[in-house]
Design a protein around this motif. Structure first.
Motif, mmCIF file in Angstrom:
data_model
loop_
_atom_site.group_PDB
_atom_site.id
_atom_site.type_symbol
_atom_site.label_atom_id
_atom_site.label_comp_id
_atom_site.label_asym_id
_atom_site.label_seq_id
_atom_site.Cartn_x
_atom_site.Cartn_y
_atom_site.Cartn_z
ATOM 1 N N LEU A 134 -18.784 -38.046 1.387
ATOM 2 C CA LEU A 134 -19.563 -39.273 1.223
ATOM 3 C C LEU A 134 -18.855 -40.418 1.938
ATOM 4 C CD1 LEU A 134 -20.162 -38.752 -2.567
ATOM 5 C CD2 LEU A 134 -21.967 -38.770 -0.842
ATOM 6 N N SER A 135 -19.652 -41.350 2.438
ATOM 7 C CA SER A 135 -19.077 -42.540 3.054
ATOM 8 C C SER A 135 -18.401 -43.384 1.981
ATOM 9 C CB SER A 135 -20.164 -43.356 3.761
ATOM 10 O OG SER A 135 -21.100 -43.848 2.813
ATOM 11 N N GLU A 136 -17.537 -44.273 2.406
ATOM 12 C CA GLU A 136 -16.826 -45.140 1.462
ATOM 13 C C GLU A 136 -17.796 -45.938 0.600
ATOM 14 O OE1 GLU A 136 -13.762 -48.870 1.639
ATOM 15 O OE2 GLU A 136 -13.541 -47.315 3.159
ATOM 16 N N GLN A 137 -18.914 -46.351 1.187
ATOM 17 C CA GLN A 137 -19.917 -47.113 0.445
ATOM 18 C C GLN A 137 -20.748 -46.226 -0.469
ATOM 19 O OE1 GLN A 137 -19.819 -46.966 3.837
ATOM 20 N NE2 GLN A 137 -18.717 -48.851 4.262
ATOM 21 N N GLY A 138 -20.672 -44.901 -0.283
ATOM 22 C CA GLY A 138 -21.431 -43.978 -1.112
ATOM 23 C C GLY A 138 -22.897 -43.879 -0.737
ATOM 24 N N SER A 139 -23.271 -44.328 0.449
ATOM 25 C CA SER A 139 -24.684 -44.313 0.835
ATOM 26 C C SER A 139 -24.997 -43.274 1.916
ATOM 27 C CB SER A 139 -25.108 -45.695 1.328
ATOM 28 O OG SER A 139 -24.315 -46.066 2.444
ATOM 29 N N ARG A 166 -20.942 -51.213 -8.575
ATOM 30 C CA ARG A 166 -22.260 -51.612 -8.069
ATOM 31 C C ARG A 166 -22.141 -51.998 -6.605
ATOM 32 N NH1 ARG A 166 -26.555 -50.416 -11.282
ATOM 33 N NH2 ARG A 166 -26.036 -50.768 -13.434
ATOM 34 N N THR A 167 -23.148 -51.640 -5.830
ATOM 35 C CA THR A 167 -23.186 -52.077 -4.448
ATOM 36 C C THR A 167 -23.955 -53.389 -4.389
ATOM 37 O OG1 THR A 167 -25.230 -50.907 -3.990
ATOM 38 C CG2 THR A 167 -23.189 -49.690 -3.607
ATOM 39 N N ALA A 168 -24.014 -53.990 -3.218
ATOM 40 C CA ALA A 168 -24.694 -55.278 -3.070
ATOM 41 C C ALA A 168 -26.163 -55.184 -3.470
ATOM 42 C CB ALA A 168 -24.568 -55.771 -1.632
ATOM 43 N N LYS A 169 -26.772 -54.016 -3.276
ATOM 44 C CA LYS A 169 -28.192 -53.864 -3.601
ATOM 45 C C LYS A 169 -28.403 -53.564 -5.082
ATOM 46 C CE LYS A 169 -29.516 -52.329 0.988
ATOM 47 N NZ LYS A 169 -30.079 -51.270 1.782
ATOM 48 N N GLY A 170 -27.321 -53.430 -5.849
ATOM 49 C CA GLY A 170 -27.465 -53.181 -7.272
ATOM 50 C C GLY A 170 -27.539 -51.714 -7.643
ATOM 51 N N ALA A 171 -27.501 -50.830 -6.688
ATOM 52 C CA ALA A 171 -27.552 -49.402 -6.992
ATOM 53 C C ALA A 171 -26.147 -48.914 -7.335
ATOM 54 C CB ALA A 171 -28.086 -48.628 -5.787
ATOM 55 N N ASP A 172 -26.075 -47.832 -8.095
ATOM 56 C CA ASP A 172 -24.772 -47.273 -8.423
ATOM 57 C C ASP A 172 -24.135 -46.705 -7.162
ATOM 58 O OD1 ASP A 172 -24.983 -47.817 -11.132
ATOM 59 O OD2 ASP A 172 -25.988 -45.920 -11.549
ATOM 60 N N LYS A 173 -22.831 -46.987 -6.982
ATOM 61 C CA LYS A 173 -22.097 -46.394 -5.865
ATOM 62 C C LYS A 173 -21.918 -44.910 -6.169
ATOM 63 C CE LYS A 173 -17.864 -46.389 -3.272
ATOM 64 N NZ LYS A 173 -16.529 -46.923 -3.114
ATOM 65 N N ILE A 174 -22.144 -44.089 -5.187
ATOM 66 C CA ILE A 174 -22.083 -42.643 -5.396
ATOM 67 C C ILE A 174 -20.740 -42.122 -4.900
ATOM 68 C CG2 ILE A 174 -23.128 -40.434 -4.791
ATOM 69 C CD1 ILE A 174 -25.761 -41.995 -4.362
ATOM 70 N N ASP A 175 -20.085 -41.342 -5.745
ATOM 71 C CA ASP A 175 -18.908 -40.593 -5.337
ATOM 72 C C ASP A 175 -19.090 -39.164 -5.846
ATOM 73 O OD1 ASP A 175 -18.275 -40.635 -8.079
ATOM 74 O OD2 ASP A 175 -16.828 -42.253 -7.846
ATOM 75 N N ALA A 176 -18.162 -38.276 -5.503
ATOM 76 C CA ALA A 176 -18.326 -36.869 -5.865
ATOM 77 C C ALA A 176 -18.451 -36.683 -7.380
ATOM 78 C CB ALA A 176 -17.171 -36.041 -5.307
ATOM 79 N N LEU A 206 -29.874 -28.088 -7.368
ATOM 80 C CA LEU A 206 -28.597 -28.339 -6.711
ATOM 81 C C LEU A 206 -27.521 -28.413 -7.772
ATOM 82 C CD1 LEU A 206 -29.514 -31.202 -4.208
ATOM 83 C CD2 LEU A 206 -29.410 -28.744 -3.750
ATOM 84 N N THR A 207 -26.402 -27.754 -7.517
ATOM 85 C CA THR A 207 -25.255 -27.840 -8.403
ATOM 86 C C THR A 207 -24.098 -28.415 -7.605
ATOM 87 O OG1 THR A 207 -26.014 -25.918 -9.655
ATOM 88 C CG2 THR A 207 -23.705 -26.570 -9.937
ATOM 89 N N PHE A 208 -23.621 -29.584 -8.036
ATOM 90 C CA PHE A 208 -22.491 -30.245 -7.393
ATOM 91 C C PHE A 208 -21.251 -30.039 -8.244
ATOM 92 C CE2 PHE A 208 -26.090 -32.677 -5.799
ATOM 93 C CZ PHE A 208 -25.753 -32.900 -4.463
ATOM 94 N N LYS A 209 -20.146 -29.698 -7.602
ATOM 95 C CA LYS A 209 -18.855 -29.614 -8.283
ATOM 96 C C LYS A 209 -17.803 -30.057 -7.278
ATOM 97 C CE LYS A 209 -16.044 -26.533 -11.148
ATOM 98 N NZ LYS A 209 -14.819 -27.173 -10.980
ATOM 99 N N ASP A 210 -17.142 -31.165 -7.604
ATOM 100 C CA ASP A 210 -16.164 -31.773 -6.704
ATOM 101 C C ASP A 210 -16.846 -32.057 -5.361
ATOM 102 O OD1 ASP A 210 -14.257 -31.615 -8.770
ATOM 103 O OD2 ASP A 210 -13.823 -29.541 -8.227
ATOM 104 N N ASN A 211 -16.367 -31.483 -4.264
ATOM 105 C CA ASN A 211 -17.016 -31.755 -2.968
ATOM 106 C C ASN A 211 -17.822 -30.550 -2.484
ATOM 107 O OD1 ASN A 211 -14.843 -30.088 -2.200
ATOM 108 N ND2 ASN A 211 -14.793 -31.004 -0.170
ATOM 109 N N GLN A 212 -18.302 -29.732 -3.419
ATOM 110 C CA GLN A 212 -19.090 -28.561 -3.064
ATOM 111 C C GLN A 212 -20.484 -28.674 -3.658
ATOM 112 O OE1 GLN A 212 -16.806 -25.189 -4.395
ATOM 113 N NE2 GLN A 212 -15.291 -25.447 -2.784
ATOM 114 N N VAL A 213 -21.455 -28.077 -2.950
ATOM 115 C CA VAL A 213 -22.832 -28.075 -3.433
ATOM 116 C C VAL A 213 -23.413 -26.680 -3.229
ATOM 117 C CG1 VAL A 213 -23.771 -28.921 -1.228
ATOM 118 C CG2 VAL A 213 -25.072 -29.245 -3.349
ATOM 119 N N LYS A 214 -24.177 -26.237 -4.198
ATOM 120 C CA LYS A 214 -24.878 -24.947 -4.116
ATOM 121 C C LYS A 214 -26.350 -25.226 -4.342
ATOM 122 C CE LYS A 214 -25.254 -20.458 -6.337
ATOM 123 N NZ LYS A 214 -25.017 -19.432 -5.388
ATOM 124 N N ALA A 215 -27.200 -24.638 -3.509
ATOM 125 C CA ALA A 215 -28.647 -24.841 -3.613
ATOM 126 C C ALA A 215 -29.327 -23.522 -3.964
ATOM 127 C CB ALA A 215 -29.204 -25.374 -2.297
#
Length: 131
Positions: free
Chosen positions: A64-69, A2-12, A40-49
């Motif tokens: 993604l940034s370390e904070q995931g934002s 969780r981040t300070a704002k309560g949102a889920d931290k985003i990673d790949a 959008l299809t995400f797989k690891d660090n790739q995205v297809k639109a």
């Protein structure tokens, strides 16, 4: 995590999978009928639109940034090849919000989840798709 704002931290790994919704060039994405339908299809660090129902938009890689934002996406195909788009990203429930700036010389990372035609920023609002 969780981040300070309560949102889920985003990673790949959080993004992995298929997301469907729309891309907006103006506003906060309140009315999905006013956006361009996409998947959008995400797989690891790739995205297809893909434009729905059946149009390939392109592919790319992202970091993604370390904070995931923050997200930086670089195109690897079509007219997006080699172009990097600075953005911000968040997930609320099963909805992903991704606001991205343009590739202008003086591009700046968006500071709000709102598309702005004057700044050439785009807002993507998609929901996790489970077939």
């Amino acid at each position: 995590t969780r981040t300070a704002k309560g949102a889920d931290k985003i990673d790949a790994a959080t993004l992995n999978g298929v997301w469907r919704g729309a891309r907006f060039s103006d506003g906060k994405g309140e009315d999905p009928s006013k956006g361009v339908k996409l998947e959008l299809t995400f797989k690891d660090n790739q995205v297809k639109a893909n434009r729905l129902p059946d149009g390939d938009i392109g592919e790319g890689t992202f970091s993604l940034s370390e904070q995931g934002s923050q997200i930086d996406a670089t195109g690897t195909s079509r007219s997006y090849n080699g172009k990097t788009y600075l953005g911000i990203i968040k997930i609320e429930g099963d909805t992903l919000y991704w606001c991205s700036g343009s590739v202008l010389k003086d591009q700046q990372r968006p500071t709000a989840f709102e598309a702005d035609p004057k700044r050439q920023s785009y807002l993507i609002v998609v929901k996790r798709h489970t077939p």
